[in-house]
Design an enzyme around this catalytic site. Structure first.
Site, PDB file in Angstrom:
ATOM      1  N   ASP A  83     -10.982  10.134  -2.925  1.00  0.00           N
ATOM      2  CA  ASP A  83     -12.070  11.315  -2.975  1.00  0.00           C
ATOM      3  C   ASP A  83     -12.038  12.088  -4.054  1.00  0.00           C
ATOM      4  OD1 ASP A  83      -9.887  12.228  -1.458  1.00  0.00           O
ATOM      5  OD2 ASP A  83     -11.091  13.986  -1.150  1.00  0.00           O
ATOM      6  N   ASP A 132       5.062   4.879   3.774  1.00  0.00           N
ATOM      7  CA  ASP A 132       4.806   6.295   3.962  1.00  0.00           C
ATOM      8  C   ASP A 132       6.197   6.853   4.295  1.00  0.00           C
ATOM      9  OD1 ASP A 132       1.653   7.718   4.223  1.00  0.00           O
ATOM     10  OD2 ASP A 132       3.352   8.763   4.927  1.00  0.00           O
ATOM     11  N   LYS A 183      -1.757  20.513  -9.141  1.00  0.00           N
ATOM     12  CA  LYS A 183      -0.879  21.399  -9.962  1.00  0.00           C
ATOM     13  C   LYS A 183       0.279  20.813 -10.463  1.00  0.00           C
ATOM     14  CE  LYS A 183      -2.476  25.941  -7.874  1.00  0.00           C
ATOM     15  NZ  LYS A 183      -1.977  27.059  -7.258  1.00  0.00           N
ATOM     16  N   GLU A 232       0.948  -1.160   0.021  1.00  0.00           N
ATOM     17  CA  GLU A 232      -0.087   0.010   0.055  1.00  0.00           C
ATOM     18  C   GLU A 232       0.834   1.049  -0.093  1.00  0.00           C
ATOM     19  OE1 GLU A 232      -3.496   2.394   2.457  1.00  0.00           O
ATOM     20  OE2 GLU A 232      -2.412   0.793   3.505  1.00  0.00           O
ATOM     21  N   ASP A 281      -2.306  12.197  -2.223  1.00  0.00           N
ATOM     22  CA  ASP A 281      -2.298  13.660  -2.509  1.00  0.00           C
ATOM     23  C   ASP A 281      -2.464  13.763  -4.153  1.00  0.00           C
ATOM     24  OD1 ASP A 281      -2.152  16.207  -3.360  1.00  0.00           O
ATOM     25  OD2 ASP A 281      -0.529  16.303  -1.863  1.00  0.00           O
TER      26      ASP A 281
END
Length: 222
Positions: A160, A77, A130, A52, A126
Site C-alpha cells: 500500500d 517472519d 526514515k 514470502e 514496513d
C-alpha cells in the site's frame, strides 16, 4: 492479545513440524544445517520453492500453496504469534507444500543455499520511511537474495506504500534489472481479476482498502 494467549501460541508452535524456529546462534554462524536441503529434508520432493518475506499470519503463503500444489512455499517472519495462525492452518489441513520459518530477514542467507529459491514475494512490508537501508527491496537486501535466488528469479512486491513502490522501481531501474510489471493501483486499474493471485487479500490489505489506499504491485527479475 493477552500474555497468556501468546504463551499458548508459542507452546503450540513447538508442535508444528512445518514451523522451523532456528536458534539465533545457528543463524549467526551463517551455515544452518537446512541450507541447501529444504527440498529433501522439509518437503520430500524436488519441486520449486517460493519464499514470502514478512509473511505475517501466512495468508498469502497459504493461498499460493493452495493454488499451486506442485510448488513448495515458505513464509518467513520474526513474529511467532503471527506465524502460529498459518502454521496451525497448514498443519490441520495437511498441507505438505507449506513451511514457515521464524527468523530475521537480515540473516536469511544463513539458511537458504545457492539457487535453492525460485521466486520471492514481499507483501505489505514496513516501508521504513526514515531508514531506506531497511527496506526489503534495498540493494543491500537484493544482494542477499542473489545468494539463494535462481538467476532470473522473480521478486514480487505488493504494498500500500507508494514510497516503497516508487523506491523499488527506481532501485530496479538503477541496477538495470528487468521490470516485468509495475502498477500503482491494481484494483483501480482493473488489473486484478477473480482467481488471479493478486486478488488474495491479507488482513492488512483488507484494512488498507477500507481506508481507501490504493494497492500497488511490482515484479522484476533479479
Amino acid at each position: 492479545m493477552s500474555g497468556k494467549d501468546k504463551i499458548r501460541k508459542f507452546r503450540e508452535n513447538e508442535s508444528f513440524k512445518c514451523l522451523i524456529q532456528p536458534p539465533m546462534d545457528e543463524m549467526l554462524r551463517g551455515d544452518h544445517p537446512l541450507k541447501g536441503h529444504w527440498n529433501e529434508q522439509i518437503f520430500g520432493n524436488s519441486n520449486p520453492i517460493v519464499v514470502e518475506l514478512g509473511c505475517g499470519k501466512g495468508e498469502y503463503t497459504i493461498a499460493l500453496a493452495q493454488r499451486n500444489p506442485n510448488i513448495n512455499y515458505i513464509g518467513v517472519d520474526i513474529k511467532g504469534a503471527r506465524l502460529w495462525k498459518g502454521a496451525k492452518f497448514a498443519t490441520e489441513n495437511n498441507m505438505g507444500n507449506v513451511a514457515f520459518l521464524r527468523t530475521r530477514i537480515d540473516f536469511i542467507g544463513s539458511i537458504f543455499g545457492p539457487d535453492e529459491i525460485s521466486e520471492i514475494w514481499i507483501t505489505f512490508a514496513d516501508p521504513q520511511p526514515k531508514k531506506p537501508r531497511k527496506r526489503l527491496t534495498h540493494p543491500m537486501f537484493l544482494d542477499r537474495y542473489r545468494g539463494f535466488l535462481k538467476k532470473g528469479g522473480i521478486v514480487n512486491l505488493k504494498t500500500d506504500s507508494q514510497l516503497l513502490h516508487e523506491f523499488t522501481i527506481e532501485t530496479a531501474e538503477s541496477l538495470g534489472l528487468e521490470i516485468i510489471e509495475k502498477n500503482a493501483d491494481i484494483y483501480g486499474s482493473g488489473r486484478v481479476t477473480d482467481g488471479d493471485i493478486l486478488s488474495v487479500k491479507t488482513f492488512y490489505e483488507s484494512m488498507f482498502l477500507k481506508e481507501g489506499k490504493p494497492i500497488t504491485y511490482t515484479a522484476f527479475r533479479l
